[in-house]
Design a protein around this motif. Structure first.
Motif, PDB file in Angstrom:
ATOM      1  N   ALA A  12     -23.393 -40.552 -20.255  1.00  0.00           N
ATOM      2  CA  ALA A  12     -22.686 -41.207 -21.362  1.00  0.00           C
ATOM      3  C   ALA A  12     -22.667 -42.709 -21.091  1.00  0.00           C
ATOM      4  N   GLU A  13     -23.851 -43.300 -21.165  1.00  0.00           N
ATOM      5  CA  GLU A  13     -24.015 -44.698 -20.782  1.00  0.00           C
ATOM      6  C   GLU A  13     -23.183 -45.661 -21.620  1.00  0.00           C
ATOM      7  N   CYS A  14     -23.111 -45.398 -22.921  1.00  0.00           N
ATOM      8  CA  CYS A  14     -22.345 -46.279 -23.803  1.00  0.00           C
ATOM      9  C   CYS A  14     -20.867 -46.265 -23.418  1.00  0.00           C
ATOM     10  N   ASN A  15     -20.360 -45.075 -23.127  1.00  0.00           N
ATOM     11  CA  ASN A  15     -18.972 -44.939 -22.696  1.00  0.00           C
ATOM     12  C   ASN A  15     -18.763 -45.625 -21.350  1.00  0.00           C
ATOM     13  N   MET A  16     -19.739 -45.518 -20.461  1.00  0.00           N
ATOM     14  CA  MET A  16     -19.638 -46.151 -19.147  1.00  0.00           C
ATOM     15  C   MET A  16     -19.465 -47.660 -19.275  1.00  0.00           C
ATOM     16  N   VAL A  17     -20.238 -48.285 -20.171  1.00  0.00           N
ATOM     17  CA  VAL A  17     -20.134 -49.729 -20.364  1.00  0.00           C
ATOM     18  C   VAL A  17     -18.755 -50.082 -20.924  1.00  0.00           C
ATOM     19  N   GLY A  18     -18.230 -49.243 -21.806  1.00  0.00           N
ATOM     20  CA  GLY A  18     -16.889 -49.472 -22.335  1.00  0.00           C
ATOM     21  C   GLY A  18     -15.821 -49.382 -21.266  1.00  0.00           C
ATOM     22  N   ILE A  19     -15.958 -48.405 -20.366  1.00  0.00           N
ATOM     23  CA  ILE A  19     -15.018 -48.257 -19.255  1.00  0.00           C
ATOM     24  C   ILE A  19     -15.087 -49.477 -18.337  1.00  0.00           C
ATOM     25  N   ALA A  20     -16.317 -49.912 -18.052  1.00  0.00           N
ATOM     26  CA  ALA A  20     -16.505 -51.091 -17.199  1.00  0.00           C
ATOM     27  C   ALA A  20     -15.859 -52.315 -17.833  1.00  0.00           C
ATOM     28  N   ALA A  21     -16.021 -52.452 -19.136  1.00  0.00           N
ATOM     29  CA  ALA A  21     -15.425 -53.592 -19.837  1.00  0.00           C
ATOM     30  C   ALA A  21     -13.909 -53.570 -19.690  1.00  0.00           C
ATOM     31  N   GLY A  22     -13.315 -52.413 -19.865  1.00  0.00           N
ATOM     32  CA  GLY A  22     -11.867 -52.292 -19.737  1.00  0.00           C
ATOM     33  C   GLY A  22     -11.387 -52.598 -18.332  1.00  0.00           C
ATOM     34  N   MET A  23     -12.097 -52.101 -17.349  1.00  0.00           N
ATOM     35  CA  MET A  23     -11.708 -52.334 -15.959  1.00  0.00           C
ATOM     36  C   MET A  23     -11.793 -53.813 -15.599  1.00  0.00           C
ATOM     37  N   SER A  24     -12.779 -54.519 -16.203  1.00  0.00           N
ATOM     38  CA  SER A  24     -12.933 -55.945 -15.895  1.00  0.00           C
ATOM     39  C   SER A  24     -11.749 -56.766 -16.391  1.00  0.00           C
ATOM     40  N   THR A  25     -11.044 -56.251 -17.395  1.00  0.00           N
ATOM     41  CA  THR A  25      -9.870 -56.968 -17.912  1.00  0.00           C
ATOM     42  C   THR A  25      -8.630 -56.718 -17.060  1.00  0.00           C
ATOM     43  N   CYS A  26      -8.763 -55.832 -16.067  1.00  0.00           N
ATOM     44  CA  CYS A  26      -7.635 -55.488 -15.194  1.00  0.00           C
ATOM     45  C   CYS A  26      -7.850 -55.993 -13.765  1.00  0.00           C
ATOM     46  N   GLY A  27      -8.712 -56.990 -13.623  1.00  0.00           N
ATOM     47  CA  GLY A  27      -8.915 -57.592 -12.316  1.00  0.00           C
ATOM     48  C   GLY A  27      -9.980 -56.947 -11.464  1.00  0.00           C
ATOM     49  N   LYS A  28     -10.660 -55.931 -11.980  1.00  0.00           N
ATOM     50  CA  LYS A  28     -11.734 -55.290 -11.231  1.00  0.00           C
ATOM     51  C   LYS A  28     -13.076 -55.971 -11.525  1.00  0.00           C
ATOM     52  N   VAL A  29     -14.011 -55.816 -10.605  1.00  0.00           N
ATOM     53  CA  VAL A  29     -15.376 -56.290 -10.831  1.00  0.00           C
ATOM     54  C   VAL A  29     -16.282 -55.063 -10.843  1.00  0.00           C
TER      55      VAL A  29
END
Length: 312
Positions: free
Chosen positions: A57-74
């Motif tokens: 679920a690559e599209c979902n993965m990119v969305g999850i990554a985007a959300g995590m980046s807004t919480c201080g994660k890289v």
């Protein structure tokens, strides 16, 4: 003479993530059910609590990554180049690129050297696609040493980065004291007759081709452009002024990739003859990686023959 050591840059990617993970608790890795192939499984084994398998679920993965980046994660979101740049283009454009989020894309198995997986998996369009996303940094390392440093540099910079890695083992051409810098090309060989601008897997092959050209009296300058965007225009213009002829070499379509970026640069700043060596306007097909490179004229011998013909 001992054989040149070869390592696939996807392996370098996995190793670099583990080393960075030891130093930075905010680094997280996401994968789309390909951890064994992308080599992120190494990070999973070392830091299971910071690894997320998002499934196919690559599209979902990119969305999850985007959300995590807004919480201080890289986050480093990892999958094959075809699925990262192709299937998830919408999410990379709108969810990562538009808000300029700090997401890193680890795209492995790029180009025709994916081999037996065939045309559906041989992504020769990814650089072209990523170049169109405003603010996207694009890095295509040539060997193990450069790849590891590129991953570190991507972590340290703020903003989206597309990292392109190969499946096929490639010769190590850089020394241990090599210093990688985003956006700075590297002159590997001085020359006066023609400038060869290469990227990724094609750098080692271009160096070998340049050595063979010397026997024909052709003195070629070789430049490694590891960062397609932002492009080091200065090193390209400087070399073009010296040689008066430029040839680009890439394991990518000749449409929209390194060759197009170099043409954009030179047409604006120093118009000279530019020839592009790469995958023509065709799909790849299934076959052993080394044989495919030979068939497409992207091995050292093929590059040498094409450049000799161009120079004639």
């Amino acid at each position: 003479m001992s054989e040149v050591k070869k390592i696939a840059t996807r392996d370098s990617y996995g190793d670099a993530l583990v080393e960075l993970g030891k130093e930075h608790d905010n680094l997280v890795v996401l994968d789309a059910d390909l951890a064994a192939a992308t080599k992120t499984g190494k990070f999973k084994a070392a830091f299971p609590e910071r690894f997320i398998d998002c499934g196919i679920a690559e599209c979902n993965m990119v969305g999850i990554a985007a959300g995590m980046s807004t919480c201080g994660k890289v986050p480093f979101a990892s999958t094959f180049a075809m699925f990262a740049a192709g299937r998830a283009f919408d999410q990379l454009r709108n969810t990562v690129g538009y808000p300029h989020l700090n997401v890193k894309i680890g795209a492995t198995h790029a180009g025709i050297s994916v081999g037996e997986d065939g045309a559906t998996h041989q992504c020769n369009e990814d650089i072209a696609l990523m170049r169109t996303i405003p603010g996207m940094t694009i890095i295509n390392p040539c060997d193990d040493i450069e790849a590891k440093q590129a991953v570190k540099a991507a972590y340290e910079m703020e903003g989206p980065v597309y990292l392109r890695f190969g499946r096929l083992a490639t010769p190590i051409i850089n020394s241990e004291d090599y210093k990688f810098e985003i956006g700075k090309g590297v002159k590997l060989k001085e020359g006066t007759d023609v400038t060869i601008v290469a990227t990724g897997l094609m750098v080692a092959a271009s160096l070998e081709a340049a050595k063979n050209l010397e026997a024909d009296g052709i003195n070629a300058e070789v430049i490694n452009i590891h960062t397609i965007k932002p492009l080091d225009e200065d090193i390209i213009v400087e070399s073009a002024k010296k040689t008066g002829k430029v040839i680009t070499v890439e394991e990518h379509s000749i449409i929209g990739g390194l060759g197009s970026a170099v043409c954009d640069c030179l047409s604006a700043k120093y118009p000279v003859s530019v020839s592009k060596i790469g995958v023509e306007d065709v799909y790849g097909h299934s076959g052993p990686a080394v044989e495919l490179l030979k068939e497409f004229g992207l091995d050292a011998e093929g590059i040498y023959n094409k450049i000799k013909k161009i120079m004639a």
